[in-house]
Scaffold this motif. Sequence first.
Motif, PDB file in Angstrom:
ATOM      1  N   GLU A 407       0.839  -1.197   0.000  1.00  0.00           N
ATOM      2  CA  GLU A 407       0.000   0.000   0.000  1.00  0.00           C
ATOM      3  C   GLU A 407       0.876   1.248   0.000  1.00  0.00           C
ATOM      4  OE1 GLU A 407      -3.354   2.142   2.855  1.00  0.00           O
ATOM      5  OE2 GLU A 407      -2.916   0.000   3.051  1.00  0.00           O
ATOM      6  N   TRP A 408       0.532   2.181  -0.873  1.00  0.00           N
ATOM      7  CA  TRP A 408       1.347   3.393  -0.981  1.00  0.00           C
ATOM      8  C   TRP A 408       1.131   4.285   0.221  1.00  0.00           C
ATOM      9  CZ3 TRP A 408       0.463   8.637  -1.028  1.00  0.00           C
ATOM     10  CH2 TRP A 408       1.552   9.444  -1.406  1.00  0.00           C
ATOM     11  N   ARG A 409       2.229   4.826   0.747  1.00  0.00           N
ATOM     12  CA  ARG A 409       2.183   5.799   1.832  1.00  0.00           C
ATOM     13  C   ARG A 409       3.250   6.863   1.584  1.00  0.00           C
ATOM     14  NH1 ARG A 409       1.504   0.923   4.713  1.00  0.00           N
ATOM     15  NH2 ARG A 409      -0.429   0.845   5.921  1.00  0.00           N
ATOM     16  N   CYS A 438       4.246   3.531 -12.766  1.00  0.00           N
ATOM     17  CA  CYS A 438       3.259   3.088 -11.776  1.00  0.00           C
ATOM     18  C   CYS A 438       3.874   2.155 -10.738  1.00  0.00           C
ATOM     19  CB  CYS A 438       2.102   2.367 -12.462  1.00  0.00           C
ATOM     20  SG  CYS A 438       1.263   3.355 -13.696  1.00  0.00           S
ATOM     21  N   ARG A 439       3.657   2.462  -9.474  1.00  0.00           N
ATOM     22  CA  ARG A 439       4.001   1.595  -8.342  1.00  0.00           C
ATOM     23  C   ARG A 439       5.469   1.196  -8.295  1.00  0.00           C
ATOM     24  NH1 ARG A 439      -1.314  -1.872  -9.081  1.00  0.00           N
ATOM     25  NH2 ARG A 439      -2.746  -0.714  -7.755  1.00  0.00           N
ATOM     26  N   GLY A 440       6.309   1.937  -8.940  1.00  0.00           N
ATOM     27  CA  GLY A 440       7.733   1.641  -8.880  1.00  0.00           C
ATOM     28  C   GLY A 440       8.362   2.257  -7.640  1.00  0.00           C
ATOM     29  N   THR A 441       9.685   2.359  -7.670  1.00  0.00           N
ATOM     30  CA  THR A 441      10.426   2.996  -6.582  1.00  0.00           C
ATOM     31  C   THR A 441      11.439   3.963  -7.173  1.00  0.00           C
ATOM     32  OG1 THR A 441      12.062   1.214  -6.545  1.00  0.00           O
ATOM     33  CG2 THR A 441      10.191   1.022  -5.025  1.00  0.00           C
ATOM     34  N   LEU A 466       6.306   4.864  -5.288  1.00  0.00           N
ATOM     35  CA  LEU A 466       5.489   5.593  -6.252  1.00  0.00           C
ATOM     36  C   LEU A 466       4.092   4.990  -6.268  1.00  0.00           C
ATOM     37  CD1 LEU A 466       8.079   5.726  -9.198  1.00  0.00           C
ATOM     38  CD2 LEU A 466       7.829   7.328  -7.287  1.00  0.00           C
ATOM     39  N   ASP A 467       3.074   5.849  -6.405  1.00  0.00           N
ATOM     40  CA  ASP A 467       1.707   5.336  -6.446  1.00  0.00           C
ATOM     41  C   ASP A 467       1.325   4.955  -7.874  1.00  0.00           C
ATOM     42  OD1 ASP A 467       1.141   7.694  -7.796  1.00  0.00           O
ATOM     43  OD2 ASP A 467      -0.091   8.560  -6.219  1.00  0.00           O
ATOM     44  N   TYR A 492       7.790  -1.219 -10.965  1.00  0.00           N
ATOM     45  CA  TYR A 492       7.309  -2.166  -9.958  1.00  0.00           C
ATOM     46  C   TYR A 492       7.771  -3.586 -10.275  1.00  0.00           C
ATOM     47  CZ  TYR A 492       4.120  -5.468  -7.758  1.00  0.00           C
ATOM     48  OH  TYR A 492       3.604  -6.535  -7.086  1.00  0.00           O
ATOM     49  N   ARG A 493       8.121  -4.311  -9.211  1.00  0.00           N
ATOM     50  CA  ARG A 493       8.512  -5.715  -9.356  1.00  0.00           C
ATOM     51  C   ARG A 493       8.117  -6.445  -8.079  1.00  0.00           C
ATOM     52  NH1 ARG A 493      14.521  -6.585 -11.226  1.00  0.00           N
ATOM     53  NH2 ARG A 493      14.901  -5.360  -9.348  1.00  0.00           N
ATOM     54  N   SER A 494       7.318  -7.496  -8.212  1.00  0.00           N
ATOM     55  CA  SER A 494       6.830  -8.246  -7.061  1.00  0.00           C
ATOM     56  C   SER A 494       7.968  -9.006  -6.389  1.00  0.00           C
ATOM     57  CB  SER A 494       5.747  -9.228  -7.504  1.00  0.00           C
ATOM     58  OG  SER A 494       5.464 -10.157  -6.477  1.00  0.00           O
TER      59      SER A 494
END
Length: 553
Positions: A407-409, A438-441, A466-467, A492-494
């Motif tokens: 979850e993004w914070r 999206c959702r990366g760092t 990142l959201d 993003y990478r799981s």
Amino acid sequence: MGTQSVSSRHPDRAVLGVAAGTLLAGAALAGWIWYQRPRTPGRAPGTASPHPVAPSVRAGVMSGMIPPSAGVLPASGTGVFPYLPPAEVWKHGLLPGRFSRMPQPIPRYFANLATQAGPYMVSIRQVILESRRRYDLYTNQPEGVVRPAGDPISLSLQVMCVTPEPLQNVADFAPRLVLVDDRGQRYVCDNAGQLQTFERGMARVVGSVRLSPDARYLKSVEGQILLKPDPAGKAGSQAHNVLTFRIQNVPLPVENHLFGVASAVFLPPEHARTFARIGSLVALAPQHTRRLSRLFPPYVPEPGPLRLPNRLLLQSDVMNTFLVPLPGGKPPLKCTLRPVLGTDGEIQAECTLAMIGSPGEPIRAALRLWDDEPQVLLCPERVLNPEARGTRQVALWLHLYTDRPAEWRPTTSPFPATGRERGGSLIGQVRVGQQPLCRGTARLEIAALDEASGTYQNATELEVMLDTEGRWCLANISPGTYRVRALRAVPYRSAVVRASDPDAYLRRRCGLKRPVILQADQAGLRVQGGGQVTVKPFILAEQNVSAGNQSTL
């Protein structure tokens, strides 16, 4: 091949309970007992209508089947597929005895783990490892985790109908199952748990069975629905009518699989004109997929007589088949998908698409997808159905993912406001060209300006999340002037997929051979108490692009 017969008692792992104290656990138990009082299969207690609205995160008993957006959870204890399995949500409030063996009175539906038998829809709800409650179909495991040898499994199944009347004709459901694994080993499973009812459906757990340690998935699960004898039949005839069902390619716990969502719509005219020249099955570019995303669930009701979402639970490297309803009463699409999950979450998939009842030939395509990156496939209706008139375009939404991203914070500032200070914030975005990362760092360096010397001091590196729009935020910053540098950005990478070198991943994912970050060094960012300062976007691009200051990755 050998046959195993299993008849020992086993617990149903569809855990019910609450994570609060004794008082809440007692209240939940009382409510469960009230819910399970004898009643005719049909409308659930407290249900206002036998025709519920389309499932959503806030609507009806099906709320537990919709993956919530970040920070949004259903208020009821329905269990959230696939992110929060009941065994994790309620593991501190397990209920004893027979209550722990009862399936939850809600549907859990996966389109590729379902089959039709007469007026009934039969599907797999869950496959549970007997002794390891955290290992189930709703949770993937990090690379290298293996299924414990000899650990028995149980299967939770459900049968549903569009209307409640056919359920009244059911004398028994799945009293015995025949399983065949991918190695060809056959198992007979006849230890059936108590049959439970929910709105327009029944559920039961059958087990337990010890599979071969080499089994990766169940090639087939076969069982029966026993119907009550026809009252108008011959005198003395008590024979049950029997409907047989068979479900193929059922994943097993610990063997990692892909979750997914599939949906299809006809493009509205304002969008169809943009893609009028498409003549076959085409995967749209990310920017077009983003534009069309709001045409699909959860933004619009999903079609289908059961009003259920087309959620997927796919076995990797296997042909998974499922139906995707089309709006307007049109015949559904039959989709066959063989995904192969690779390094960094890259998914190579073979896709076959056909329209049920159409004389047209199935359309095949090779897809390159990414973990948690939706994809829209577009195809003219006349290609799927040569008898169709007009120029309508069918859009198929595929969204495959291995788990829920964290979850993004907002990220805590290394220069926090103290005492009676009122902190401010720095916000920004990371993009690849015009598309958000999206959702990366991103790895940033932030330094504070020393007013006396006029230099930036105490430079600190930190990782920011990142959201979904590629945005980041540094919160609670002490008022002052700051410099921010972008040092690295990664998509993003799981954690459950194999990982390669970040630079190699960036090349494969974004097509950047010599990546740089444009506008990477920004100084003079004046933060005031309670204020918010927006940093210019950090843009990933090829090194030969010269626009603003840049940082080489």
